[in-house]
Scaffold this active site. Sequence first.
Site, PDB file in Angstrom:
ATOM      1  N   ASP A   1      -4.741  -8.162  -4.585  1.00 58.32           N
ATOM      2  CA  ASP A   1      -5.011  -9.302  -3.711  1.00 58.32           C
ATOM      3  C   ASP A   1      -5.300 -10.561  -4.515  1.00 58.32           C
ATOM      4  OD1 ASP A   1      -4.634  -8.558  -1.008  1.00 58.32           O
ATOM      5  OD2 ASP A   1      -6.344  -7.216  -1.180  1.00 58.32           O
TER       6      ASP A   1
ATOM      7  N   CYS B   1      -9.680  -2.442 -10.507  1.00 59.77           N
ATOM      8  CA  CYS B   1      -9.160  -1.312  -9.731  1.00 59.77           C
ATOM      9  C   CYS B   1      -7.804  -1.630  -9.094  1.00 59.77           C
ATOM     10  CB  CYS B   1     -10.158  -0.857  -8.674  1.00 59.77           C
ATOM     11  SG  CYS B   1     -10.440  -2.097  -7.410  1.00 59.77           S
TER      12      CYS B   1
ATOM     13  N   GLU C   1     -11.499 -10.107  -5.393  1.00 66.55           N
ATOM     14  CA  GLU C   1     -10.060 -10.103  -5.110  1.00 66.55           C
ATOM     15  C   GLU C   1      -9.616 -11.377  -4.407  1.00 66.55           C
ATOM     16  OE1 GLU C   1      -9.016  -6.705  -2.678  1.00 66.55           O
ATOM     17  OE2 GLU C   1     -10.839  -6.849  -1.510  1.00 66.55           O
TER      18      GLU C   1
ATOM     19  N   HIS D   1       0.814  -1.222   0.000  1.00 67.05           N
ATOM     20  CA  HIS D   1       0.000   0.000   0.000  1.00 67.05           C
ATOM     21  C   HIS D   1       0.843   1.265   0.000  1.00 67.05           C
ATOM     22  CE1 HIS D   1      -3.208  -2.857   0.795  1.00 67.05           C
ATOM     23  NE2 HIS D   1      -3.888  -2.004   0.064  1.00 67.05           N
TER      24      HIS D   1
END
Length: 539
Positions: A451, A498, A427, A187
């Site tokens: 993920d 996304c 995901e 992240h």
Amino acid sequence: MGEFTGKAIVSGIAIGKLMYYSKDAQQVKRYKISDIDAEKARYEEAKNTAIEQLNQIYEKALKEVGEVNASIFEVHAMMLEDEDYNDSINNIIESQLVNAEYAVACTGDNFSKMFSEMEDDYFRARAADIKDISERVIYVLKGSGSTSGPNEPVILIAEDLAPSETVQMDKDNLLSFVTRLGSSNSHTAILARNMDIPAIIGIDIKEEWDGLNAIVDGYNGKLIVDPDEETLNAYIEKQKKDTEAKELLKQFKDKEDVTLDGKHIKLYCNIGSVSDTAAVLKSNAQGIGLFRSEFLYLESSDYPSEEVQFQAYKTVAENMAGRKVIIRTLDIGADKQADYFELGKEDNPALGYRAIRICLDRPEVFKTQLRALFRASAFGNIAIMYPMIISVDEVLKIKAIVKEVTDELKEKGIPFKEDIEQGIMIETPAAAIISDELAKEVDFFSIGTNDLTQYTLAIDRQNAKLESICDTHHPAVLKLIEMVVKNAHKEGIWAGICGELGADLTLTERFLKMGVDELSVSASKVLAVRKKIRETKAN
Ligand code: PEP
Ligand code: MG
């Protein structure tokens, strides 16, 4: 001069001073002072610098995102002049004989708490602003005084950076990140991409580099410490070319997101905070495809209240003026930790207690967020998306909780959008495999390739040691994506991507041929993806 090679995770060139980031230096320390007048003068000077900075940001924002969106910086500058706020700071310095940073932090906390408990919506929303302005002054104070915070643009070097640390940094002063640990889908890397700053991982950074000049080559993964003049000039030239290339892409700003054979694609942006909306507007994306709402929780030292969340969602929706804003509910856990959740230590946190699992287990936390989301839906084009789904049962449980929340809002006569779009993230391999069943229950799918790749390949996305074997184009992942899109279309719903793969230009054509309807990417990638869409055939 020393040259070090790691792995580039965000491209670009940065040239500037290195700043070694140590976790300890970031806390506001309380220490005794003896010269009250000197400390008050230090505060006064820092405050004036902060006001100057805000005025400059206001002028810049005015040109880039218009008066309505820029006005917040003007308000912040005015708040710093507030008499009560200034009296409180000077009083703490004088009565407790303590440093200005501590006095500002205390006042910021006290005022922010006071505002968040007020009846009036407008005043409650000011709580976050007070925190913001106080942090700015502390930042300036640290640069001018005894602690190590920067007040000039720097290349940040650190062992590792947690998302909660990254979101709290003053983004205006960050030229680049260089870390020893980390991975391309972490992240922190995603945040660097959102900020559009070059980043490298895998460099054995040294504390003694602090303050030296350096170059970050985010194309080749190189960090050059203390460069000689010749190297520096060559990189200044490269940086100029980079800027020129970015300028060239600007011709795509007002163009449609349509393929050569006429298919319209939803090109949206990923954001992590309200302030990221400015970059979305600048790139002229059609909407926001993923607002990682958990960053609101990571920025905070306690659960953000319904009011604070409502204001954040409402502001984004209003700023986007009718364009779609897909807000993902809380995806906390795994690498995204906030102490106050008290999640406890887990052996395999990525496979553990995270995201929707926490929300379904702690419905009071989930309901607070849902209430804020539904209330904000009356102010713009908000859609809601749920993360980490593995079963139809979870979707049914979510629907039951949503019904409780909306029934309550109706009962109280609080307005919200009745037909709000609700989708899920695909995901996990489980969700992809049962996407035919899930498609019957939701309005859209958004594929989280970060993920999905981690769980399909059984490769921890946080583990720097596995970077070299993590094949993000693995056929298993691509087959799952294709299957999800087909299953979505069979039920008449749309499917987008996304995850970071959505911005991978070498895959755009494959995705469009699979029928992907939406790509949600960081704002810095929008123009390049738009150009690619316009050069590609979907059939
Ligand atoms: C993903 O997993 O691809 C995703 C978009 O969510 P995050 O990166 O926040 O886990
Ligand atoms: Mg995810």
